[in-house]
Motif scaffolding. Sequence first.
Motif, PDB file in Angstrom:
ATOM      1  N   ASP A  34       1.091  -1.236  -0.024  1.00 11.17           N
ATOM      2  CA  ASP A  34       0.117   0.203   0.055  1.00 11.17           C
ATOM      3  C   ASP A  34       0.948   1.279   0.207  1.00 11.17           C
ATOM      4  O   ASP A  34       1.840   1.482   0.519  1.00 11.17           O
ATOM      5  CB  ASP A  34      -0.955  -0.031   1.241  1.00 11.17           C
ATOM      6  CG  ASP A  34      -1.976  -0.995   1.207  1.00 11.17           C
ATOM      7  OD1 ASP A  34      -2.272  -1.249   0.056  1.00 11.17           O
ATOM      8  OD2 ASP A  34      -2.427  -1.385   2.183  1.00 11.17           O
ATOM      9  N   ALA A  54       1.659   6.042  -4.514  1.00 14.84           N
ATOM     10  CA  ALA A  54       0.815   5.569  -5.665  1.00 14.84           C
ATOM     11  C   ALA A  54       0.236   6.660  -6.344  1.00 14.84           C
ATOM     12  O   ALA A  54      -0.957   7.196  -6.120  1.00 14.84           O
ATOM     13  CB  ALA A  54      -0.301   4.600  -4.998  1.00 14.84           C
ATOM     14  N   PRO A  55       0.986   7.109  -7.398  1.00 11.56           N
ATOM     15  CA  PRO A  55       0.768   8.500  -7.974  1.00 11.56           C
ATOM     16  C   PRO A  55      -0.499   8.128  -8.985  1.00 11.56           C
ATOM     17  O   PRO A  55      -0.847   7.226  -9.627  1.00 11.56           O
ATOM     18  CB  PRO A  55       1.988   8.524  -9.129  1.00 11.56           C
ATOM     19  CG  PRO A  55       2.974   7.979  -8.511  1.00 11.56           C
ATOM     20  CD  PRO A  55       2.349   6.868  -7.705  1.00 11.56           C
ATOM     21  N   GLU A  56      -1.246   9.273  -9.156  1.00 10.81           N
ATOM     22  CA  GLU A  56      -2.553   9.445  -9.776  1.00 10.81           C
ATOM     23  C   GLU A  56      -2.609  10.392 -11.002  1.00 10.81           C
ATOM     24  O   GLU A  56      -3.359  10.735 -11.575  1.00 10.81           O
ATOM     25  CB  GLU A  56      -3.541   9.656  -9.140  1.00 10.81           C
ATOM     26  CG  GLU A  56      -4.061   8.728  -7.735  1.00 10.81           C
ATOM     27  CD  GLU A  56      -5.223   9.108  -7.063  1.00 10.81           C
ATOM     28  OE1 GLU A  56      -5.818   9.984  -7.376  1.00 10.81           O
ATOM     29  OE2 GLU A  56      -5.632   8.293  -6.481  1.00 10.81           O
ATOM     30  N   VAL A  57      -0.894  10.908 -11.242  1.00  8.56           N
ATOM     31  CA  VAL A  57      -0.741  11.661 -12.255  1.00  8.56           C
ATOM     32  C   VAL A  57       0.498  11.247 -12.998  1.00  8.56           C
ATOM     33  O   VAL A  57       1.221  10.295 -12.647  1.00  8.56           O
ATOM     34  CB  VAL A  57      -0.324  13.011 -11.837  1.00  8.56           C
ATOM     35  CG1 VAL A  57      -1.846  13.922 -11.155  1.00  8.56           C
ATOM     36  CG2 VAL A  57       0.659  13.042 -10.664  1.00  8.56           C
ATOM     37  N   ALA A  62       4.291  13.911 -11.144  1.00  7.07           N
ATOM     38  CA  ALA A  62       4.544  13.116  -9.831  1.00  7.07           C
ATOM     39  C   ALA A  62       5.891  13.120  -8.989  1.00  7.07           C
ATOM     40  O   ALA A  62       6.049  13.040  -8.133  1.00  7.07           O
ATOM     41  CB  ALA A  62       4.139  11.606 -10.032  1.00  7.07           C
ATOM     42  N   THR A 109      10.741   4.893  -9.601  1.00  6.88           N
ATOM     43  CA  THR A 109       9.364   4.584  -9.830  1.00  6.88           C
ATOM     44  C   THR A 109       9.310   3.275 -10.731  1.00  6.88           C
ATOM     45  O   THR A 109      10.467   2.830 -11.453  1.00  6.88           O
ATOM     46  CB  THR A 109       8.818   5.662 -10.789  1.00  6.88           C
ATOM     47  OG1 THR A 109       9.325   5.570 -12.163  1.00  6.88           O
ATOM     48  CG2 THR A 109       9.153   6.984 -10.146  1.00  6.88           C
ATOM     49  N   THR A 117       1.750   7.093 -16.081  1.00 10.20           N
ATOM     50  CA  THR A 117       1.539   7.088 -14.764  1.00 10.20           C
ATOM     51  C   THR A 117       1.837   5.793 -13.946  1.00 10.20           C
ATOM     52  O   THR A 117       1.393   4.720 -14.254  1.00 10.20           O
ATOM     53  CB  THR A 117      -0.162   7.261 -14.235  1.00 10.20           C
ATOM     54  OG1 THR A 117      -0.741   8.415 -14.951  1.00 10.20           O
ATOM     55  CG2 THR A 117      -0.438   7.212 -12.872  1.00 10.20           C
ATOM     56  N   ASP A 119       3.048   2.699 -11.522  1.00  7.55           N
ATOM     57  CA  ASP A 119       2.099   2.138 -10.543  1.00  7.55           C
ATOM     58  C   ASP A 119       2.479   2.377  -9.254  1.00  7.55           C
ATOM     59  O   ASP A 119       1.663   2.498  -8.119  1.00  7.55           O
ATOM     60  CB  ASP A 119       2.387   0.620 -10.575  1.00  7.55           C
ATOM     61  CG  ASP A 119       1.644  -0.008 -11.944  1.00  7.55           C
ATOM     62  OD1 ASP A 119       0.635   0.545 -12.464  1.00  7.55           O
ATOM     63  OD2 ASP A 119       2.328  -0.996 -12.453  1.00  7.55           O
ATOM     64  N   TRP A 120       3.913   2.970  -8.879  1.00 10.57           N
ATOM     65  CA  TRP A 120       4.488   3.124  -7.808  1.00 10.57           C
ATOM     66  C   TRP A 120       5.715   4.063  -7.828  1.00 10.57           C
ATOM     67  O   TRP A 120       6.180   3.943  -8.809  1.00 10.57           O
ATOM     68  CB  TRP A 120       4.787   1.916  -6.670  1.00 10.57           C
ATOM     69  CG  TRP A 120       5.793   0.959  -7.292  1.00 10.57           C
ATOM     70  CD1 TRP A 120       5.524  -0.136  -8.026  1.00 10.57           C
ATOM     71  CD2 TRP A 120       7.269   1.275  -7.578  1.00 10.57           C
ATOM     72  NE1 TRP A 120       6.400  -0.577  -8.376  1.00 10.57           N
ATOM     73  CE2 TRP A 120       7.574  -0.180  -8.135  1.00 10.57           C
ATOM     74  CE3 TRP A 120       8.169   2.286  -7.017  1.00 10.57           C
ATOM     75  CZ2 TRP A 120       8.868   0.077  -8.506  1.00 10.57           C
ATOM     76  CZ3 TRP A 120       9.494   2.022  -7.412  1.00 10.57           C
ATOM     77  CH2 TRP A 120       9.733   0.870  -8.083  1.00 10.57           C
ATOM     78  N   LEU A 174      -2.083  18.520  -2.854  1.00 12.54           N
ATOM     79  CA  LEU A 174      -3.573  17.932  -3.458  1.00 12.54           C
ATOM     80  C   LEU A 174      -4.400  19.071  -3.590  1.00 12.54           C
ATOM     81  O   LEU A 174      -5.250  19.171  -4.403  1.00 12.54           O
ATOM     82  CB  LEU A 174      -3.846  16.820  -2.550  1.00 12.54           C
ATOM     83  CG  LEU A 174      -2.940  15.598  -2.548  1.00 12.54           C
ATOM     84  CD1 LEU A 174      -3.446  14.524  -1.654  1.00 12.54           C
ATOM     85  CD2 LEU A 174      -3.030  14.805  -4.067  1.00 12.54           C
TER      86      LEU A 174
END
Length: 233
Positions: A34, A54-57, A62, A109, A117, A119-120, A174
Amino acid sequence: MMEPTFPPLLQGQAVTGADDPFEKAQALSALGCDAGLVVHNIQADRLRAAMVFAPEVPLSKAVVMLPLCGIGLQSALGALAPPEVAVHLMWDGGILVNGAACGQLTIATSDTNPEATPDWLVVGLDIPFIRSGSAPGQIPEETALFEEGCGEVDQTRLLESWSRHTLVWINRWLDDGTAPVHREWNGLAFGVGAPVTRGDLSGTFLGVDENFGMLLRDDKTTHLIPLSTVLKG
């Protein structure tokens, strides 16, 4: 040594001995751990830690996690160290304390494509409390926290404080975007306006763009060097 306590959304995992938390965090990320995991190795002479995201961009955006974690560290030392201790941040993650090199932030990464984007993403921290192999002042361009008047700074408390301050800055990013991160980082940045060499390019470090890419001016033009170029493979 007491186990560190982390704020909500973060959880710790200790490693010991020669184990590198930066490498461990990457391995755990590849297995699907996680986000919010903080792998750490607390030693008498050194603090090493790594934070999992856990990037969302896309990666190009990121990578802000590297300077953001640096701001978190400066804020942590600002809260724990004597007021005369000055902390500055280098573009590539280097840490300066009172003008001398004192540790490093690193980033890795799952995907090095700037438009993808990942995964981690993992940011690692490695900061010396006591230098090994050289006496204080023997290598004047390098230092350790205890040499700079930080004898009362505890490794565990610094790790806890770094995690808390970094989480605050993540939430601010954010909520408000990169503008407040830019303002804070610009006040801590080392080397802006000075000569710099990155790879085969040499010139003047003018500052950074909106994604913290380095603006390097030579005799002919201004080059943009993405922050993703400092990724560790």
